[in-house]
Design a protein around this motif. Structure first.
Motif, mmCIF file in Angstrom:
data_model
loop_
_atom_site.group_PDB
_atom_site.id
_atom_site.type_symbol
_atom_site.label_atom_id
_atom_site.label_comp_id
_atom_site.label_asym_id
_atom_site.label_seq_id
_atom_site.Cartn_x
_atom_site.Cartn_y
_atom_site.Cartn_z
ATOM 1 N N ILE A 81 84.347 91.430 77.218
ATOM 2 C CA ILE A 81 85.066 90.502 77.265
ATOM 3 C C ILE A 81 85.103 90.362 75.385
ATOM 4 N N PHE A 82 84.092 89.762 75.059
ATOM 5 C CA PHE A 82 83.734 89.850 73.602
ATOM 6 C C PHE A 82 83.975 90.074 72.617
ATOM 7 N N ALA A 83 84.345 91.996 73.126
ATOM 8 C CA ALA A 83 84.162 92.637 71.780
ATOM 9 C C ALA A 83 84.088 92.572 70.850
ATOM 10 N N GLY A 84 83.461 93.389 69.682
ATOM 11 C CA GLY A 84 84.042 92.402 68.527
ATOM 12 C C GLY A 84 84.194 90.898 67.395
ATOM 13 N N LEU A 85 83.430 90.515 68.672
ATOM 14 C CA LEU A 85 83.060 88.925 67.831
ATOM 15 C C LEU A 85 81.721 88.699 67.845
ATOM 16 N N LYS A 86 81.406 88.077 66.077
ATOM 17 C CA LYS A 86 80.326 88.369 65.462
ATOM 18 C C LYS A 86 80.331 86.366 65.677
ATOM 19 N N ASP A 87 78.498 86.232 65.901
ATOM 20 C CA ASP A 87 77.878 85.471 66.222
ATOM 21 C C ASP A 87 77.744 84.850 64.420
ATOM 22 N N LYS A 88 78.242 83.789 64.892
ATOM 23 C CA LYS A 88 78.748 82.043 63.563
ATOM 24 C C LYS A 88 77.125 81.156 63.714
ATOM 25 N N LYS A 89 77.197 80.820 62.764
ATOM 26 C CA LYS A 89 76.103 79.997 62.117
ATOM 27 C C LYS A 89 76.832 78.749 61.870
ATOM 28 N N ASN A 90 75.567 77.603 62.424
ATOM 29 C CA ASN A 90 75.814 76.202 61.864
ATOM 30 C C ASN A 90 77.479 75.586 62.665
ATOM 31 N N ILE A 91 77.691 76.444 63.750
ATOM 32 C CA ILE A 91 79.382 75.539 64.435
ATOM 33 C C ILE A 91 78.855 74.064 64.481
ATOM 34 N N PRO A 92 80.432 73.667 64.033
ATOM 35 C CA PRO A 92 79.862 71.829 64.386
ATOM 36 C C PRO A 92 80.488 71.493 65.595
ATOM 37 N N VAL A 93 79.711 70.483 66.331
ATOM 38 C CA VAL A 93 80.123 70.494 67.673
ATOM 39 C C VAL A 93 79.574 69.096 67.608
ATOM 40 N N THR A 94 80.793 68.214 68.121
ATOM 41 C CA THR A 94 80.164 67.032 68.354
ATOM 42 C C THR A 94 79.818 66.236 69.932
ATOM 43 N N PRO A 95 78.934 65.201 70.423
ATOM 44 C CA PRO A 95 77.970 65.117 71.117
ATOM 45 C C PRO A 95 78.950 64.782 72.553
ATOM 46 N N ASP A 96 80.657 64.691 72.490
ATOM 47 C CA ASP A 96 81.561 63.781 73.636
ATOM 48 C C ASP A 96 82.297 65.726 74.015
ATOM 49 N N ALA A 97 81.878 66.373 73.230
ATOM 50 C CA ALA A 97 82.898 67.658 73.834
ATOM 51 C C ALA A 97 82.110 68.605 74.584
#
Length: 203
Positions: free
Chosen positions: A144-160
């Motif tokens: 499903i996620f073929a070719g996607l690479k891991d990211k670092k320091n992804i911004p995420v908010t607590p509500d989400a």
């Protein structure tokens, strides 16, 4: 209390809330798996931890907190990384993918036995996604996620984090009823635009 078993992979933002919600719901056996320690940036979204927990192993703190919420639940901690040497020897279980990297997700999905439901979720900034897969019936995570690479320091908010993890738990109860709503169907939530979309897997 009910006797079902779940495996929560990752005790970050999603995993903390998923594990807490399942504990409050009275799931009998909750396996929590993570090898990380609590760091200060975690506290904005990882609700089982506070400043007094910094530097401690996530599974140790999480198990302690969950036991105080519902002592009747059997919380089993697994303090290790999901890598090629990881052994998944659980049956009659539902897996929650609360991991933050595709490498571990791919390995976990490959190692679970046929017939196991796999609830995947992810967050990137203000966009979240949830999908339910069934091992040997659905495409693999790596496909499903073929070719996607891991990211670092992804911004995420607590509500989400709270909303997406809540959807994961609701889908778990749908599975128990035999009516998964997100089977092979991505729910995409855009928190900036307050919009919902669906993306269906194709063969």
């Amino acid at each position: 209390m009910f006797k079902q078993s779940v495996f929560v992979a990752g005790l970050g933002g999603l995993g903390c809330i998923v594990a807490e919600s399942l504990t409050r719901a009275g799931v009998g056996n909750i396996f929590i798996c993570d090898s990380g320690v609590i760091d200060e940036p975690d506290l904005n979204r990882q609700s089982l931890y506070n400043e007094n927990d910094l530097g401690k192993y996530k599974v140790d703190v999480a198990k302690s907190k969950l036991n105080t919420i519902n002592s009747k639940c059997n919380i089993i901690k697994i303090n290790r990384t999901i890598d090629k040497d990881f052994v998944f020897n659980f049956d009659n279980i539902v897996v929650f993918d609360c991991l933050d990297n595709y490498t571990s997700r791919n390995i976990l999905f490959d190692k679970i036995p046929a017939g196991v439901y796999f609830i995947h979720a992810g967050l990137d900034a203000y966009v979240g996604q949830v999908i339910t897969l069934l091992k040997e019936k659905s495409k693999s995570i790596s496909a499903i996620f073929a070719g996607l690479k891991d990211k670092k320091n992804i911004p995420v908010t607590p509500d989400a984090v709270h909303i997406i993890s809540g959807i994961m738990v609701r889908e778990y109860f749908n599975i128990l009823k035999g009516e998964p709503r997100l089977y092979e169907k991505f729910l995409i939530v855009n928190f900036e635009e307050f919009s919902l979309d669906y993306l269906y897997l194709t063969n």
